[in-house]
Each structure stands twice: as C-alpha cells, then as structure tokens.
Design a protein around this motif. Structure first.
Motif, PDB file in Angstrom:
ATOM      1  N   SER A  42      -8.884 -51.557 -24.266  1.00  0.00           N
ATOM      2  CA  SER A  42      -9.018 -50.144 -23.928  1.00  0.00           C
ATOM      3  C   SER A  42      -9.980 -49.895 -22.765  1.00  0.00           C
ATOM      4  O   SER A  42      -9.604 -49.260 -21.774  1.00  0.00           O
ATOM      5  CB  SER A  42      -9.448 -49.360 -25.171  1.00  0.00           C
ATOM      6  OG  SER A  42      -9.605 -47.998 -24.864  1.00  0.00           O
ATOM      7  N   PRO A  43     -11.239 -50.372 -22.819  1.00  0.00           N
ATOM      8  CA  PRO A  43     -12.129 -50.109 -21.680  1.00  0.00           C
ATOM      9  C   PRO A  43     -11.687 -50.805 -20.403  1.00  0.00           C
ATOM     10  O   PRO A  43     -11.875 -50.282 -19.301  1.00  0.00           O
ATOM     11  CB  PRO A  43     -13.496 -50.621 -22.159  1.00  0.00           C
ATOM     12  CG  PRO A  43     -13.204 -51.558 -23.268  1.00  0.00           C
ATOM     13  CD  PRO A  43     -11.966 -51.032 -23.927  1.00  0.00           C
ATOM     14  N   PHE A  44     -11.076 -52.000 -20.528  1.00  0.00           N
ATOM     15  CA  PHE A  44     -10.630 -52.693 -19.321  1.00  0.00           C
ATOM     16  C   PHE A  44      -9.449 -51.985 -18.673  1.00  0.00           C
ATOM     17  O   PHE A  44      -9.312 -51.984 -17.447  1.00  0.00           O
ATOM     18  CB  PHE A  44     -10.301 -54.152 -19.629  1.00  0.00           C
ATOM     19  CG  PHE A  44     -11.505 -55.046 -19.577  1.00  0.00           C
ATOM     20  CD1 PHE A  44     -12.085 -55.376 -18.358  1.00  0.00           C
ATOM     21  CD2 PHE A  44     -12.083 -55.531 -20.734  1.00  0.00           C
ATOM     22  CE1 PHE A  44     -13.210 -56.188 -18.303  1.00  0.00           C
ATOM     23  CE2 PHE A  44     -13.198 -56.340 -20.694  1.00  0.00           C
ATOM     24  CZ  PHE A  44     -13.768 -56.673 -19.465  1.00  0.00           C
ATOM     25  N   ASN A  45      -8.591 -51.379 -19.464  1.00  0.00           N
ATOM     26  CA  ASN A  45      -7.510 -50.573 -18.894  1.00  0.00           C
ATOM     27  C   ASN A  45      -8.074 -49.420 -18.068  1.00  0.00           C
ATOM     28  O   ASN A  45      -7.593 -49.112 -16.974  1.00  0.00           O
ATOM     29  CB  ASN A  45      -6.607 -50.023 -20.002  1.00  0.00           C
ATOM     30  CG  ASN A  45      -5.574 -51.029 -20.466  1.00  0.00           C
ATOM     31  OD1 ASN A  45      -5.256 -51.980 -19.753  1.00  0.00           O
ATOM     32  ND2 ASN A  45      -5.035 -50.830 -21.657  1.00  0.00           N
ATOM     33  N   ALA A  46      -9.099 -48.762 -18.632  1.00  0.00           N
ATOM     34  CA  ALA A  46      -9.733 -47.658 -17.916  1.00  0.00           C
ATOM     35  C   ALA A  46     -10.430 -48.159 -16.653  1.00  0.00           C
ATOM     36  O   ALA A  46     -10.348 -47.534 -15.581  1.00  0.00           O
ATOM     37  CB  ALA A  46     -10.724 -46.947 -18.824  1.00  0.00           C
ATOM     38  N   ALA A 103     -27.615 -36.218 -21.413  1.00  0.00           N
ATOM     39  CA  ALA A 103     -26.320 -36.127 -20.745  1.00  0.00           C
ATOM     40  C   ALA A 103     -25.274 -35.466 -21.645  1.00  0.00           C
ATOM     41  O   ALA A 103     -24.311 -34.870 -21.165  1.00  0.00           O
ATOM     42  CB  ALA A 103     -25.845 -37.517 -20.326  1.00  0.00           C
ATOM     43  N   LYS A 104     -25.482 -35.553 -22.964  1.00  0.00           N
ATOM     44  CA  LYS A 104     -24.547 -34.965 -23.918  1.00  0.00           C
ATOM     45  C   LYS A 104     -25.145 -33.717 -24.573  1.00  0.00           C
ATOM     46  O   LYS A 104     -24.577 -33.178 -25.531  1.00  0.00           O
ATOM     47  CB  LYS A 104     -24.173 -36.010 -24.975  1.00  0.00           C
ATOM     48  CG  LYS A 104     -22.890 -35.716 -25.726  1.00  0.00           C
ATOM     49  CD  LYS A 104     -22.512 -36.869 -26.666  1.00  0.00           C
ATOM     50  CE  LYS A 104     -21.296 -36.501 -27.500  1.00  0.00           C
ATOM     51  NZ  LYS A 104     -20.909 -37.565 -28.444  1.00  0.00           N
ATOM     52  N   GLY A 149     -16.074 -42.278 -11.034  1.00  0.00           N
ATOM     53  CA  GLY A 149     -17.167 -43.246 -11.101  1.00  0.00           C
ATOM     54  C   GLY A 149     -17.845 -43.223 -12.454  1.00  0.00           C
ATOM     55  O   GLY A 149     -18.199 -44.275 -13.009  1.00  0.00           O
ATOM     56  N   SER A 150     -18.003 -42.015 -13.013  1.00  0.00           N
ATOM     57  CA  SER A 150     -18.600 -41.881 -14.337  1.00  0.00           C
ATOM     58  C   SER A 150     -17.726 -42.527 -15.403  1.00  0.00           C
ATOM     59  O   SER A 150     -18.228 -43.191 -16.326  1.00  0.00           O
ATOM     60  CB  SER A 150     -18.816 -40.400 -14.660  1.00  0.00           C
ATOM     61  OG  SER A 150     -19.315 -40.236 -15.973  1.00  0.00           O
ATOM     62  N   LEU A 151     -16.413 -42.373 -15.282  1.00  0.00           N
ATOM     63  CA  LEU A 151     -15.493 -42.973 -16.250  1.00  0.00           C
ATOM     64  C   LEU A 151     -15.493 -44.497 -16.148  1.00  0.00           C
ATOM     65  O   LEU A 151     -15.396 -45.193 -17.155  1.00  0.00           O
ATOM     66  CB  LEU A 151     -14.079 -42.420 -16.026  1.00  0.00           C
ATOM     67  CG  LEU A 151     -13.887 -40.951 -16.393  1.00  0.00           C
ATOM     68  CD1 LEU A 151     -12.544 -40.438 -15.878  1.00  0.00           C
ATOM     69  CD2 LEU A 151     -13.993 -40.751 -17.896  1.00  0.00           C
ATOM     70  N   VAL A 152     -15.601 -45.013 -14.934  1.00  0.00           N
ATOM     71  CA  VAL A 152     -15.694 -46.466 -14.744  1.00  0.00           C
ATOM     72  C   VAL A 152     -16.962 -46.993 -15.411  1.00  0.00           C
ATOM     73  O   VAL A 152     -16.946 -48.005 -16.113  1.00  0.00           O
ATOM     74  CB  VAL A 152     -15.691 -46.826 -13.238  1.00  0.00           C
ATOM     75  CG1 VAL A 152     -16.111 -48.289 -13.031  1.00  0.00           C
ATOM     76  CG2 VAL A 152     -14.303 -46.600 -12.650  1.00  0.00           C
ATOM     77  N   TYR A 153     -18.080 -46.269 -15.187  1.00  0.00           N
ATOM     78  CA  TYR A 153     -19.347 -46.691 -15.797  1.00  0.00           C
ATOM     79  C   TYR A 153     -19.267 -46.675 -17.320  1.00  0.00           C
ATOM     80  O   TYR A 153     -19.709 -47.621 -17.994  1.00  0.00           O
ATOM     81  CB  TYR A 153     -20.489 -45.780 -15.336  1.00  0.00           C
ATOM     82  CG  TYR A 153     -21.779 -46.067 -16.078  1.00  0.00           C
ATOM     83  CD1 TYR A 153     -22.569 -47.153 -15.729  1.00  0.00           C
ATOM     84  CD2 TYR A 153     -22.176 -45.273 -17.156  1.00  0.00           C
ATOM     85  CE1 TYR A 153     -23.732 -47.451 -16.414  1.00  0.00           C
ATOM     86  CE2 TYR A 153     -23.338 -45.562 -17.852  1.00  0.00           C
ATOM     87  CZ  TYR A 153     -24.109 -46.644 -17.480  1.00  0.00           C
ATOM     88  OH  TYR A 153     -25.246 -46.936 -18.186  1.00  0.00           O
ATOM     89  N   ARG A 154     -18.688 -45.612 -17.883  1.00  0.00           N
ATOM     90  CA  ARG A 154     -18.596 -45.513 -19.341  1.00  0.00           C
ATOM     91  C   ARG A 154     -17.756 -46.651 -19.913  1.00  0.00           C
ATOM     92  O   ARG A 154     -18.107 -47.246 -20.930  1.00  0.00           O
ATOM     93  CB  ARG A 154     -17.992 -44.170 -19.747  1.00  0.00           C
ATOM     94  CG  ARG A 154     -17.851 -44.011 -21.257  1.00  0.00           C
ATOM     95  CD  ARG A 154     -17.084 -42.767 -21.657  1.00  0.00           C
ATOM     96  NE  ARG A 154     -17.794 -41.554 -21.312  1.00  0.00           N
ATOM     97  CZ  ARG A 154     -17.337 -40.344 -21.586  1.00  0.00           C
ATOM     98  NH1 ARG A 154     -16.171 -40.187 -22.192  1.00  0.00           N
ATOM     99  NH2 ARG A 154     -18.049 -39.273 -21.260  1.00  0.00           N
TER     100      ARG A 154
END
Length: 233
Positions: A23-27, A105-106, A51-56
């Motif tokens: 899952s994270p590698f797909n993203a 951040a949340k 960029g934020s989604l890549v970092y997460r």
C-alpha cells in the motif's frame, strides 16, 4: 494442533506484511511519478500536497520495517536486553517532544498529566519503542481537536503508564484481538493513516520480556486507554 496454529499465524503474518508494504509503496510510486513527470504543470499547492503524501507513505513503510526488524530480532533472541534503572517520566517527556509536531499537524494536543518521578528497571530502548507505538496509535485514531494524555505513577513494586486518547475507540472484540499476531486488527486512522497492528503485537512481546503487563480499555466513540505496568526492581 499447536504447529498447525503457529503455521496459520505465520501465513497470516506474511499476508499482513505483504499487503501493508504494498500500500505505501503504491502511493510512493504513484505520487513520485506525478512529481517527476508533471512538475512543470502542477501548482505550488499540488506539489506541496503530493510531496506530503509521498512523505506520509515513506514514513508508513519505514515504521513498518522498523517494527519488523525489532520483532524478528526478538523472535531470534538477538535483541539485546539491557535493563537498568531509569525514570519512566523522562521517556514520556522525550516522546512528548517527539510527537508534538505530529499532533499539531492534526490539531491534536498531547500532554503529560500528574506524572511524578517513576523509577523502573527496564531496557529503555525497548520501553521507548512501546511508548512510541502507543502514542502513534493514539494520534492515528484521534480526530482533529482531540487529545492524548500521558501518565506515569508508582504503585507498590510496579510503575504504571497510561496512554489515553479521545479517539474513535473500539468494540470489545477488536480490543481483545489487538495483541494477537494471528489476527489482523489494524484499520485506517481518522486521516486515512495506514498500519499493520504489528506495533502493538511487538509492544506486547517487549513488555512480556520485562515480566510486565499491557492491556487496553476502550469505548466506541469515546476513546481508548492503554496501560503498561513495569517492574521497579
């Protein structure tokens, strides 16, 4: 029968790892491809969002691999166990500083409540891993505007640590299976955060190595409280 059970748990374990690494590698692949091929056509806001989604996604993958490494070392009895007398309250302070930016951040407040000096004989790195996992889970399942509360106190020959949140909570059957490596109990967080549940299972084994205790109480819609008890001698 015992071997069959262990084999089934192993198969389930590998299935969890395969699914939750994918899952994270797909993203990572998807969003990094967009950034590398379409950067010139994207707005600054889109670049920041992707960029934020890549970092997460990278953070999810790293945390999973970190937990896997710790768990495998523990299973092979290669994880060095070096107990010493430490102030557990200091570990809470350390993790408060570590997670405050994540909570901000949340829009989640993290605070220490009524914590005195609480000396326990533990492997500080192992217990730091447990506390890190519990706070991370609390943030994951707490919506914006909620809070995480940390407490430590000494009762008799045990130090009790509580990590409480005002999150979504869970049903009794879910709470009962949280620490079972043969059951996939992980769900998406309130912001879609991923995970495998391996961190809690690793935490249980680390606490057991100290002859301590770990448990959870939870109410759907109100939040959860994780309790760990550690020896003082």
């Amino acid at each position: 029968d015992e071997l069959a059970k262990l084999n089934a748990q192993k198969d389930r374990f590998f299935a969890i790892i395969a699914h939750d690494l994918k899952s994270p590698f797909n993203a990572l692949l998807g969003f990094s491809q967009i950034l590398s091929t379409q950067a010139e056509t994207l707005s600054r806001e889109q670049v920041a969002e992707y960029g934020s989604l890549v970092y997460r996604s990278a953070d999810e993958a790293f945390n999973l691999l970190d937990d896997l490494l710790e768990w495998s070392r523990l299973q092979l009895d290669r994880l060095e166990f070096s107990p010493e007398t430490i102030d557990v309250s200091a570990l809470l302070e350390k993790n408060l500083a570590r997670f405050e930016p994540v909570g901000q951040a949340k829009n989640i407040s993290i605070k220490i409540e009524a914590t005195d000096t609480s000396m326990a004989v533990v492997d500080s790195r192992m217990i730091d891993t447990v506390i890190r996992n519990l706070i991370s889970n609390g943030i994951k399942f707490t919506p914006s505007g909620g809070e995480i509360r940390l407490q430590a106190s000494t009762t008799g020959n045990m130090v009790e640590v509580l990590v409480s949140d005002t999150g979504v909570g869970m049903a009794p059957e879910t709470a009962n299976s949280l620490f079972d490596i043969g059951v996939k109990s992980s769900t998406k967080g309130t912001d879609g955060e991923g995970g495998t549940g391996l961190g809690l299972q690793l935490s249980r084994e680390l606490i057991q190595k100290h002859a301590g205790e770990i448990s959870v109480t939870s109410v759907v819609g109100e939040g959860s409280t994780f309790r760990i008890a550690l020896p003082t001698e």
